[in-house]
Each structure stands twice: as C-alpha cells, then as structure tokens.
Design a protein around this motif. Structure first.
Motif: not given
Length: 415
Positions: A269-280, A313-325
C-alpha cells in the motif's frame, strides 16, 4: 548629574530596543504572509497539530482490513465506514455555530479530544458491530468539527500576502501522514494485531491536543451570526460545493478501499500513499504560489483530470510501479483542488466571519469522503474494485470537462 543622565539614556535605549526588534520581526513575518511574528509561530504550531491528528485518522485506510479480519462481511464493513458520515456531516455543518458559541480554538480542542477517544476505544470495540459503531460515531463527531475549525484558525494567522500558498501548505498537513501512517499501521497490524495498531495510532493525537494550547484565540463573531448560512451560501456557490463533493468522493475511495484493493493484488500500500503524499506536498510547496494567479476553475479542472487518470490506472494496474504513478497523479490533482476552493470561499471575509462558509464548504467535502463509501461498497460488491475505480474516473473526467467549459466560456478577471 552626568552619570544619572547617561544612565537614563541607556535605560531609554534599552527599553526601545526590544520594541524595535519585535516590530522588525513582525514586519518580516507580515512580508512572509503572516499577521505578525507570533502569528507565524501559531500557524506552525497548529500545522504540526494538524499533522499529528491526521497521523491517527490516516489509519482509517486500514479499517476495512481490520473489520474484515474481525469477521464482518462487506455489507457490515460498508456500514461501519459510511455511518461515520452521519456525525461527520452533521457536526461539520454545525461547526460554524459551535465555533460561534465556544470559540474556534475551543472547537479545535474538542475535535481532537473526541477523535482521539473514539479511535482509541476501537482497541476494545472493533470486534462487535454496535460497540464499534459507537466508537466510530464519537470519532466522527470530532472529525466533523476538525477541518473547518482548524482551517479557520490557520487562515486567521495569515494576511493577504501568499494566502493561497500558505493555506495550501497548512491544509496539506492533514494529508501528509498518508505517506507513512498507513504502511506503518499495516506493519503494526500484521506484526502485533489490531489492538496494538489502535494504540500506536492514538499516541500522536495526545501531542496534537497539547499543541492547541499556548496560542491566541480568535474573537467571537458578532452576536446572532449562528450558522451564518446566508454568508455561507453567498460565498460557496453550487459549482464550488459540487466540485469539493466530487473531490471528497475521490479521496474517500482511496482512504476507505484502496488498502483492500492493493492487498487483493499483493501490491504494497505504500506504493500509492508514499507517492501521492510526496507529490501533494511538493506541489503545494513549489507551485502553489504560481497557482494564485491562474483561473481557479481551470486549476480545479486540471486537478480532476489528474485524479481521473490516477483512478483509471488503479482500475487496471497490478504492479507497484504503475500504482506509484497513479499515486503521483492523484497527489498532483488533490494538491490543487481543496486549497484553491477553500481560499475562494474565505476571500474578503474577516477571520471571525469565515467559520460559517467554511462549515458549509467542508460539509460538502465530508459528504463525499464519509457518506460515499457505502454506495461505493455496493458498487464494489456488484462489479469489483477495478470497475468501481473506472466509474469514479469517469465522474472526475466529467467534472473536469464541466469546469473547463465554464472557465473558457466566462474567464475570471485577473487577480
């Protein structure tokens, strides 16, 4: 006589020096966007408090997992997540009246205390539906008072210089903990269980409560203002309320169901939350000063475009790097929408007059965050997580198109 005269001169000079130094500090603080030097400290103190309390409620991303492990089905989990919306929406709506009665500062303290008690009590109640619901409702009452009260206080420490930039940074404190609170909470949950996670999440809330002391209060508004709905409706136009509702719906999906979605796909779950919060945070820190000069509707439309791409992307992604994007895109979109609309709602109002408009604005926001998880849970039950993410992406895309069309048809005057 010379020596007494010289002594008096030195005393006079020493008396003026502290006042001149204080005036110089105030001038520097005012140039930076604060009401005075003490206002800068109070702004930073409340920003730290907002971060610490958000560290606790960021664990809401794990509640769906906790309730599932406790044996609740998807229907009961959806109810526990969504019935929270009742006190949140009610007390967000009433927060202006509460602040008018007890003061904005006391409303902030009450909010933090109720949230901490409600969350910590889940340590003992999470295994049974009705006790867990009681804990959620207590926390929801505090959540309802929190955002409007804190934002109103944060805005009161600012002057017109860099207002949008500084309120953007302040409001980002409520999301900054999303970068590491859910992964840390998940690690504690998996290693030591839910009881340890509720304890770990509650400790920062005690520090958040302590930080609400030692600051100046905001004067009470004029007698009889109450809910201040007339001013609130005048400042919060239907388009702004609809936009913040959609933004809340997007955030509510990530806060309530994203951890379960990623866990089902074996993605950290850190793949999304770390990327989103850092970008925010980076977006608000580096770019919000530029945003103050642009058309608000186009800015919000761009934010919704980023969120639509993220959810697709979340609807289709199944790998960490796409979830980070996807996290990067979501953080970029979310970074713009709330502070731009919140600043617009408060523009031209005295600090004591902002609680009512902010209450209505944040009511619409919280309806999206806390009421929508139940219909989204039904959508997930019928079509799955991926299809639900695509549906929300379509909603964000439609919102972006409507706002962009309005901005192009009738551009805002330059500010």
């Amino acid at each position: 006589m010379a020596r007494p005269a010289a002594a008096r001169a030195r005393l006079s000079a020493s008396g003026h020096a502290p006042r001149e130094a204080e005036a110089a500090r105030d001038a520097r603080a005012q140039a930076a966007g604060f009401v005075d030097a003490r206002g800068r400290r109070e702004y930073l103190q409340f920003a730290a408090s907002a971060f610490l309390i958000s560290f606790m409620y960021s664990h809401a991303a794990l509640l769906a997992v906790v309730f599932e492990r406790e044996g609740f089905d998807l229907h009961d989990t959806g109810l526990l997540l969504s019935l929270y919306a009742g006190p949140v929406v009610l007390f967000t709506f009433l927060s202006g009246a509460v602040s008018a009665r007890i003061g904005v500062l006391n409303s902030c303290r009450l909010a933090v205390a109720l949230m901490a008690m409600g969350f910590f009590s889940l340590r003992y109640t999470a295994g049974s539906f009705w006790p867990a619901l009681a804990s959620r409702l207590a926390q929801g009452t505090g959540q309802g008072l929190l955002l409007a009260s804190f934002v109103t206080y944060g805005q009161s420490r600012l002057n017109a210089n860099r207002f949008v930039y500084l309120i953007g940074l302040f409001s980002s404190m409520f999301a900054l903990a999303q970068a590491f609170a859910p992964p840390l909470g998940a690690a504690v949950l998996n290693a030591f269980g839910a009881r340890a996670m509720f304890l770990e999440g509650s400790i920062p809330a005690l520090a958040a409560f302590a930080l609400t002391f030692g600051v100046r209060p905001i004067p009470l508004p004029k007698a009889g203002r109450g809910l201040d709905l007339k001013a609130a409706l005048a400042r919060s136009r239907p388009a702004s309320l609809a936009a913040i509702f959609v933004n809340g719906t997007m955030f509510g999906f990530t806060a309530s169901f994203l951890a379960a979605l990623l866990e089902a796909r074996a993605v950290p779950i850190g793949a999304f939350f770390l990327a989103s919060t850092t970008t925010l945070f980076a977006s608000r820190f580096l770019a919000m000063g530029v945003f103050e000069t642009l058309d608000r509707r186009l800015l919000v439309a761009c934010g919704f475009l980023c969120q639509a791409a993220s959810l697709a992307l979340l609807g289709a992604a199944g790998v960490s790097w796409l979830v980070a994007v996807a996290g990067i895109l979501f953080g970029a979109g979310y970074s713009v929408i709330y502070p731009v609309l919140s600043a617009a709602v408060s523009a031209g109002l005295e600090p004591s007059e902002r609680a009512g408009p902010q209450a209505l604005f944040n009511t619409a926001f919280n309806v999206g965050i806390f009421l929508m998880p139940y219909p989204v849970a039904l959508l997930i039950g019928a079509f799955g997580y991926g299809a639900s993410a695509f549906c929300l992406a379509a909603l964000a895309l439609a919102s972006a198109a409507l706002l962009a069309a309005a901005a192009l048809r009738r551009p805002e005057p330059k500010r």
